[in-house]
Design an enzyme around this catalytic site. Structure first.
Site, short mmCIF file in Angstrom:
data_model
loop_
_atom_site.label_atom_id
_atom_site.label_comp_id
_atom_site.label_asym_id
_atom_site.label_seq_id
_atom_site.Cartn_x
_atom_site.Cartn_y
_atom_site.Cartn_z
N GLU A 18 5.75 2.27 14.68
CA GLU A 18 6.82 1.31 14.35
C GLU A 18 6.41 0.41 13.19
OE1 GLU A 18 9.55 -2.24 16.33
OE2 GLU A 18 8.64 -0.71 17.62
N ARG A 19 5.14 0.01 13.14
CA ARG A 19 4.66 -0.86 12.06
C ARG A 19 4.79 -0.15 10.72
NH1 ARG A 19 -0.55 -1.37 10.02
NH2 ARG A 19 -0.97 -3.32 8.91
N ARG A 38 -4.85 0.55 18.86
CA ARG A 38 -4.85 -0.27 17.65
C ARG A 38 -6.13 -1.09 17.59
NH1 ARG A 38 -0.43 -3.70 19.13
NH2 ARG A 38 -1.42 -5.15 17.68
N GLN A 92 -0.50 8.33 7.11
CA GLN A 92 -0.44 8.92 8.45
C GLN A 92 1.00 8.98 8.92
OE1 GLN A 92 -2.88 7.05 11.41
NE2 GLN A 92 -1.90 8.11 13.11
N GLU A 150 -0.79 4.46 22.54
CA GLU A 150 -0.87 4.24 21.09
C GLU A 150 -1.14 2.78 20.79
OE1 GLU A 150 0.57 3.42 16.99
OE2 GLU A 150 1.45 2.70 18.86
N ASN A 151 -0.53 1.91 21.59
CA ASN A 151 -0.73 0.48 21.40
C ASN A 151 -2.18 0.08 21.68
OD1 ASN A 151 0.50 -2.19 20.93
ND2 ASN A 151 -0.07 -2.58 23.06
N SER A 185 0.83 -1.20 0.00
CA SER A 185 0.00 0.00 0.00
C SER A 185 0.87 1.26 0.00
CB SER A 185 -0.92 0.00 1.23
OG SER A 185 -1.62 1.21 1.34
N GLY A 237 1.99 5.79 -0.69
CA GLY A 237 2.85 6.52 0.22
C GLY A 237 2.37 6.38 1.65
#
Length: 300
Positions: free
Chosen positions: A87-88, A124, A69, A120-121, A61, A66
């Site tokens: 990180e992903r 998800r 986010q 942040e985790n 993707s 690009g």
């Protein structure tokens, strides 16, 4: 740029705004292209496993569209940045062959970094209930947050947080079942209300083997709390439950087969109508005799 900040999530955005200010001005609302070679992983990252397949899909993707986010980083050296969130996306960008990545540059101390990474985790979408519970517990234990503080941070009701934390009191086998979606959250909530781990495990095994509904598990959990021994009850049920036998018509058919082949045949059938006919033989001569009978029927 307001829309982009909101995309980070209510809790994460709140934490970022509360982070300590840098000694030198930092353009917090600016997106900067940073060389990927200068981006380092977050040592406080609570997530340790990344699906290779999902990373490949994201990489494809990114090649086409690009980075939608930007990631969020903090500057820790003249040419070194540490990931706060994303990180992903960073891993997928490496796979896609990008040289730079768009990023928000923030300032945060180690305590804020841990909070930011955990929040942040939690936000998800692919997290299982146990991962969420563990992140909540780390925020409370390591970041010294109360459940009320945590509720404000992540935008969840305090009762919701409490229910997640209670999952960590379940036996390891049950927690594993939740992580692998063997049982639903509704099953887990019913099991939480049982005090004894042996009863929890027994009922968990019943859910797996018998595919019990959430309503049924709630009923059994209530019975256990009222003093009913469901282990003994289940044992007695198994003893008194008779296996479905052949109907009279099938018994007559088996008798005819026995007479025709002059041997004790076995006719098996389940409730769905599937089954088998077994014609035993004791020697090659007897096998040839049975084959001869079958050939005779075929020729007729």
């Amino acid at each position: 740029m307001v829309a982009k900040k909101n995309a980070l999530g209510r809790g994460l955005g709140a934490l970022i705004e509360e982070s300590p200010k840098a000694e030198e001005p930092v353009q917090n609302d600016a997106i900067t292209e940073i060389p990927l070679t200068q981006v380092k992983v977050n040592p406080f990252q609570p997530r340790t496993e990344f699906s290779e397949e999902a990373l490949e899909e994201l990489s494809a993707s990114i090649k086409e569209l690009g980075i939608i986010q930007p990631i969020t980083v903090r500057q820790v050296g003249e040419k070194e940045y540490q990931i706060i969130s994303g990180e992903r996306r960073t891993r997928a960008a490496h796979m896609a062959g990008l040289e730079t990545i768009p990023a928000y540059v923030r300032t945060a101390d180690d305590q804020a970094m841990l909070e930011l990474a955990l929040v942040e985790n939690i936000q998800r979408e692919d997290l299982d209930a146990i991962e969420i519970a563990i992140s909540y517990k780390r925020l409370i234990d390591e970041c010294k947050l109360t459940q009320q503080n945590l509720s404000s941070r992540v935008g969840k009701q305090r009762s919701t947080i409490t229910n997640y934390l209670r999952l960590l009191n379940l036996p390891a086998e049950v927690q594993k079942g939740i992580r692998h979606k063997v049982i639903a959250m509704g099953h887990a909530r019913a099991l939480i209300n049982i005090e004894n781990d042996d009863d929890r495990l027994f009922l968990f095994e019943m859910i797996v083997k018998e595919g019990l509904s959430v309503r049924k598990v709630e009923e059994l959990a209530k019975s256990i709390n009222e003093g009913v021994d469901i282990k003994e009850q289940n044992k007695n049920t198994q003893k008194t439950t008779k296996k479905p036998g052949l109907g009279e018509g099938y018994k007559e058919l088996q008798s005819q087969l026995d007479n025709f082949f002059n041997t004790k045949t076995k006719l098996k059938r389940n409730d769905n109508g599937k089954g088998q006919i077994v014609i035993p033989f004791k020697s090659d001569d007897e096998l040839e005799r049975i084959i001869g009978l079958l050939d005779h029927v075929k020729n007729d």
